[in-house]
Design an enzyme around this catalytic site. Structure first.
Site, PDB file in Angstrom:
ATOM      1  N   SER A 199      -9.690   6.522   1.861  1.00 17.09           N
ATOM      2  CA  SER A 199      -8.690   5.552   1.429  1.00 17.09           C
ATOM      3  C   SER A 199      -8.337   4.705   2.630  1.00 17.09           C
ATOM      4  CB  SER A 199      -7.433   6.265   0.911  1.00 17.09           C
ATOM      5  OG  SER A 199      -6.365   5.351   0.754  1.00 17.09           O
ATOM      6  N   TYR A 256      -0.792  12.473   1.383  1.00 17.38           N
ATOM      7  CA  TYR A 256      -2.002  11.727   1.040  1.00 17.38           C
ATOM      8  C   TYR A 256      -2.654  11.163   2.301  1.00 17.38           C
ATOM      9  CZ  TYR A 256      -4.886   8.225  -1.390  1.00 17.38           C
ATOM     10  OH  TYR A 256      -5.930   7.463  -1.853  1.00 17.38           O
TER      11      TYR A 256
END
Length: 265
Positions: free
Chosen positions: A143, A156
């Site tokens: 990501s 995350y």
């Protein structure tokens, strides 16, 4: 198209957004695909959609942090099709809390899904590839939050950034077996699925303390949609990338390359 003809792929986390679209994209190029998810409905919907388009797929339901489930998925693929050639580690949990608000058990759970799930599936698939002695490709979905500091999203960001060096370390270890391990970095993504778009419109969630204006920061003038990611993942899964390992390909419309003070739109 048949760039992945005769290959067998496992994709973890096959929701209708990124994971499901990648699974369908691999199948469209000739791969036979195992669609895994903790939700039976999600896994079965993904596999059924592939079969409805003439592809071959099967659904596998379970938790990526459960070693028995992982071994069973790989065994299921081998029993059905004889081998595994591609793994896409995509399973993730979204839990946007920060260091001051996230309970420790939730932090550990989020890291367990991202990191331990990738560890377990990579190990099981690598062992199957080594037994067959034909190599293969493992793709870890990262990501842009793995490369930059996003406030209020500590689990995350930590998990995805951990996958960066997990990718490099495992790539070096498995190189002697002809197994390539690479990262793929997407960014904030606009869903293509009409149902997901409807849910986002109807259930926008609580306002964040850290509002993110993703769309205005993309130099290429729009957020990616899941279909934008398929060509990159197909390339990494295919023999066309046979000399690429321990690397990463970013598909973010230029977001991480942008100099921070510049607002393009």
């Amino acid at each position: 198209m048949n760039r992945l003809a005769d290959k067998v792929a496992i994709v973890t986390g096959t929701s209708p957004n990124i994971g499901g679209t990648i699974a369908a994209g691999l199948a469209a190029e000739g791969a036979r695909v195992v669609c895994t998810d903790v939700s039976a409905d999600v896994a079965k919907t993904c596999a059924s959609a592939i079969e409805a388009r003439g592809g071959q797929a099967l659904a596998a339901v379970g938790d990526v942090t459960d070693a028995d489930h992982v071994e069973a998925v790989v065994a299921q693929a081998v029993d059905r099709w004889g081998h595994v050639d591609v793994l896409v580690n995509n399973a993730v949990q979204f839990n946007t809390k920060g260091i001051l608000t996230m309970p420790l058990d939730e932090y550990r759970r989020q890291l367990d899904i991202i990191l331990a799930g990738s560890f377990l599936f990579t190990r099981a698939v690598a062992q199957a590839m080594i037994r067959r002695q034909t190599g293969g490709s493992i793709i870890n979905v990262l990501s842009t939050a793995a490369w930059q500091g996003q406030p209020g999203n500590v689990g995350y960001c930590t998990g995805k950034s951990g996958l960066i060096n997990f990718t490099r370390s495992v790539a070096m270890e498995l190189a002697e077996y002809g197994i390539r391990v690479n990262g793929f970095t997407p960014t904030a993504t606009m869903p293509q699925d009409p149902e997901l778009l409807r849910k986002l419109a109807e259930e926008p969630g609580e306002p964040s303390r850290y509002p993110m204006d993703f769309a205005s920061q993309i130099p290429l003038n729009r957020l990616p949609v899941p279909d934008d990611y398929v060509p990159t993942v197909v390339f990494l899964a295919s023999d066309e990338s046979r000399m690429i390992t321990g690397s990463n390909i970013t598909v973010d419309g230029g977001a991480t390359a942008k100099y921070w003070p510049w607002t393009p739109h």
